[in-house]
Design an enzyme around this catalytic site. Structure first.
Site, PDB file in Angstrom:
ATOM      1  N   SER A  36     -35.621  93.070  43.862  1.00 46.25           N
ATOM      2  CA  SER A  36     -36.266  91.970  44.551  1.00 46.25           C
ATOM      3  C   SER A  36     -36.771  92.484  45.770  1.00 46.25           C
ATOM      4  O   SER A  36     -35.896  93.086  46.741  1.00 46.25           O
ATOM      5  CB  SER A  36     -35.050  90.832  44.874  1.00 46.25           C
ATOM      6  OG  SER A  36     -35.353  89.729  45.787  1.00 46.25           O
ATOM      7  N   LYS A  94     -39.536  91.718  41.247  1.00 42.54           N
ATOM      8  CA  LYS A  94     -39.786  90.350  41.779  1.00 42.54           C
ATOM      9  C   LYS A  94     -40.215  90.576  43.179  1.00 42.54           C
ATOM     10  O   LYS A  94     -39.750  91.374  44.075  1.00 42.54           O
ATOM     11  CB  LYS A  94     -38.210  89.752  41.591  1.00 42.54           C
ATOM     12  CG  LYS A  94     -37.983  88.771  42.907  1.00 42.54           C
ATOM     13  CD  LYS A  94     -36.611  88.183  42.434  1.00 42.54           C
ATOM     14  CE  LYS A  94     -36.180  87.267  43.636  1.00 42.54           C
ATOM     15  NZ  LYS A  94     -34.699  86.677  43.364  1.00 42.54           N
ATOM     16  N   LYS A 127     -40.952  88.596  46.864  1.00 39.64           N
ATOM     17  CA  LYS A 127     -40.722  87.309  47.611  1.00 39.64           C
ATOM     18  C   LYS A 127     -42.203  86.740  47.885  1.00 39.64           C
ATOM     19  O   LYS A 127     -42.929  87.683  48.402  1.00 39.64           O
ATOM     20  CB  LYS A 127     -39.966  87.544  48.801  1.00 39.64           C
ATOM     21  CG  LYS A 127     -38.395  87.921  48.566  1.00 39.64           C
ATOM     22  CD  LYS A 127     -37.707  86.612  48.031  1.00 39.64           C
ATOM     23  CE  LYS A 127     -36.267  87.051  47.918  1.00 39.64           C
ATOM     24  NZ  LYS A 127     -35.532  85.885  47.437  1.00 39.64           N
ATOM     25  N   ASP A 159     -40.728  84.554  43.845  1.00 39.12           N
ATOM     26  CA  ASP A 159     -39.660  83.959  44.426  1.00 39.12           C
ATOM     27  C   ASP A 159     -39.863  83.184  45.667  1.00 39.12           C
ATOM     28  O   ASP A 159     -40.187  84.034  46.702  1.00 39.12           O
ATOM     29  CB  ASP A 159     -38.398  84.819  44.648  1.00 39.12           C
ATOM     30  CG  ASP A 159     -36.997  83.888  44.995  1.00 39.12           C
ATOM     31  OD1 ASP A 159     -37.224  82.592  45.217  1.00 39.12           O
ATOM     32  OD2 ASP A 159     -36.051  84.315  45.252  1.00 39.12           O
ATOM     33  N   GLU A 209     -39.666  81.677  40.664  1.00 41.68           N
ATOM     34  CA  GLU A 209     -38.247  81.306  41.016  1.00 41.68           C
ATOM     35  C   GLU A 209     -38.273  80.328  42.294  1.00 41.68           C
ATOM     36  O   GLU A 209     -39.189  80.368  43.253  1.00 41.68           O
ATOM     37  CB  GLU A 209     -37.526  82.447  41.275  1.00 41.68           C
ATOM     38  CG  GLU A 209     -36.235  82.212  41.676  1.00 41.68           C
ATOM     39  CD  GLU A 209     -35.293  83.401  42.200  1.00 41.68           C
ATOM     40  OE1 GLU A 209     -35.914  84.583  41.834  1.00 41.68           O
ATOM     41  OE2 GLU A 209     -34.489  83.421  42.637  1.00 41.68           O
ATOM     42  N   ASP A 228     -33.029  78.417  41.626  1.00 37.93           N
ATOM     43  CA  ASP A 228     -31.916  79.323  42.134  1.00 37.93           C
ATOM     44  C   ASP A 228     -31.365  78.309  42.984  1.00 37.93           C
ATOM     45  O   ASP A 228     -30.130  77.680  42.732  1.00 37.93           O
ATOM     46  CB  ASP A 228     -32.798  80.360  42.966  1.00 37.93           C
ATOM     47  CG  ASP A 228     -31.905  81.391  43.733  1.00 37.93           C
ATOM     48  OD1 ASP A 228     -30.644  80.889  43.928  1.00 37.93           O
ATOM     49  OD2 ASP A 228     -32.194  82.245  44.397  1.00 37.93           O
ATOM     50  N   LYS A 286     -25.971  82.700  40.385  1.00 40.48           N
ATOM     51  CA  LYS A 286     -25.424  83.669  41.448  1.00 40.48           C
ATOM     52  C   LYS A 286     -24.098  83.264  41.820  1.00 40.48           C
ATOM     53  O   LYS A 286     -23.907  82.122  42.073  1.00 40.48           O
ATOM     54  CB  LYS A 286     -26.040  83.440  42.904  1.00 40.48           C
ATOM     55  CG  LYS A 286     -27.477  84.335  42.920  1.00 40.48           C
ATOM     56  CD  LYS A 286     -27.932  84.010  44.412  1.00 40.48           C
ATOM     57  CE  LYS A 286     -29.626  84.200  44.334  1.00 40.48           C
ATOM     58  NZ  LYS A 286     -30.059  84.092  45.649  1.00 40.48           N
ATOM     59  N   GLY A 332     -28.371  87.986  43.138  1.00 42.01           N
ATOM     60  CA  GLY A 332     -27.547  88.493  44.200  1.00 42.01           C
ATOM     61  C   GLY A 332     -27.605  87.870  45.502  1.00 42.01           C
ATOM     62  O   GLY A 332     -28.671  87.256  45.973  1.00 42.01           O
TER      63      GLY A 332
END
Ligand code: OSB
Ligand code: MG
Length: 371
Positions: free
Chosen positions: A138, A164, A166, A191, A216, A241, A265, A293
């Protein structure tokens, strides 16, 4: 199996971060965490982690709130009370609304204790079937596209299976395009951490042309309705998420087609048992899951690894090794990612990793003994 907790030790831990993690909701430069140690009457110990963030910008919980909820509400319920399994444990805690990071810390510790008492690995206790789990990285928001491309390159060379990134408004299409132009058809996802609304439809329509594995949590954490509207207009699967706190949330989201994938998670949903329930309901409905995570230490990550061995965890996990973010760890033999991007699932009873008590002591900024 009869269990009774005699003592709970709460540690607020702060390990220095070696890099900041930037998301649409804020920058994480310090990541204190909560470690609990439980001890039963025979002296068997279990450890768990409540990995909330230091601020309420991801979920309402924070590190300090997690400490307080365990001290003032969970400990008084649990200490010296007999219970037989995790289901009964969680039923005892059910009068406490939400506060999933606090519940997870205790629940994890009880799983570890149970694993030691039954002399079975966490994986076997949970019914896990995968011996190793695929891992992706991530990647936080960076100052420049060049820096992002360098990081993608480095992690791919190290074996990480998917990338992934952000995103936030203003840092989305251009970065995705640059990654596609440079690396071709790699396994790539984004995400949004709830930074967008349906007014951003044009951005999503554009992202939809880049063959992303998933998008996400683009929209608000309390809005599965709008996610359903968005999913209908996109080919790209939406992964939830922040919106999913329980198996009930998962059932509702699936029933209105708000997503095609769920990030589980344990910390966000209240532990491994709830994670397993979400996993099961997703499996029944053909919705694949993966393990997210919360930048846990090696203690929290150990539980994530165990639950990710369940069969419907079919996408790579956010399971970067602890030393990518922190100067140190709380376990001695922290997990590593192999050249093909896999992490081994421990087969031994207990945490599966050796707790480093000296390090716990070294990084403790607050300690509370409850008995
Ligand atoms: O949205 O998945 C997220 C970290 C903190 C808070 C929210 C998120 C994340 C990550 C990091 O993406 C995942 C990890 O622990 O490696
Ligand atoms: Mg996320």
């Amino acid at each position: 199996m009869h269990m009774k907790i005699k003592q709970i030790t709460l540690y607020k831990i702060e390990i220095p971060m070696i890099t900041s993690f930037i998301t649409s909701f804020g920058t994480i430069t310090k990541k204190p965490t909560v470690i609990v140690k439980i001890t039963d009457e025979e002296g068997i110990e279990g450890y768990g982690e409540g990995a909330a963030l230091p601020f309420p910008f991801y979920k309402p919980d924070t590190t300090d709130i997690t400490m307080l909820v365990i001290k003032d509400y969970i400990a008084p319920i649990l200490l010296h009370k007999e219970f037989s399994d995790i289901e009964t444990l969680m039923a005892l805690l059910s009068p406490i609304k939400n506060h999933h990071f606090a519940k997870t810390a205790i629940e994890n510790a009880v799983w570890m204790m149970l694993s030691l008492k039954e002399n079975k690995s966490l994986k076997d206790l949970l019914g896990g079937q995968q011996n190793k789990i695929g891992v992706g990285e991530s990647i936080g928001i960076k100052d420049t596209i060049e820096e992002t491309l360098e990081e993608v390159q480095l992690r791919r060379a190290q074996g990480f299976q998917r990338t992934k990134i952000k995103i936030k408004p203003g840092w989305d299409i251009t970065v995705v395009k640059a990654i596609r132009d440079t690396f071709g058809d790699i396994d790539l996802m984004v995400d949004g951490n709830s930074a967008y609304t349906l007014n951003d439809l044009k951005i999503f329509k554009s992202l939809d042309t880049y063959n992303l594995t998933m998008i996400e949590q683009p929209l608000a954490d309390d809005d599965i309705i709008d996610h359903a509207v968005l999913q209908k207009t996109l080919k790209t699967p939406i992964c939830l998420d922040e919106s999913i706190h329980s198996a009930e949330d998962a059932r509702k989201a699936i029933s209105i087609n708000a997503c095609k994938i769920i990030n589980i998670k344990p910390g966000r949903v209240g532990g491994l048992l709830e994670s397993k329930k979400i996993h099961d309901i997703c499996q029944e409905n053909g919705v694949g899951v993966w393990c997210g995570g919360m930048l846990e230490t090696g203690i929290g990550r150990a539980f994530n690894i165990a639950v990710a061995s369940l069969p419907n965890y079919i996408y790579p996990a956010d399971m970067s090794p602890v030393n990518l973010f922190y100067a140190d760890d709380l376990v001695k033999n922290s997990f590593t990612v192999d050249d093909n991007g896999f992490v081994d699932v421990p087969e031994n009873p207990g945490l599966g990793f050796e707790i480093d008590r000296q390090r716990i002591k070294q990084y403790t900024v607050e300690k509370i003994l409850l008995q």
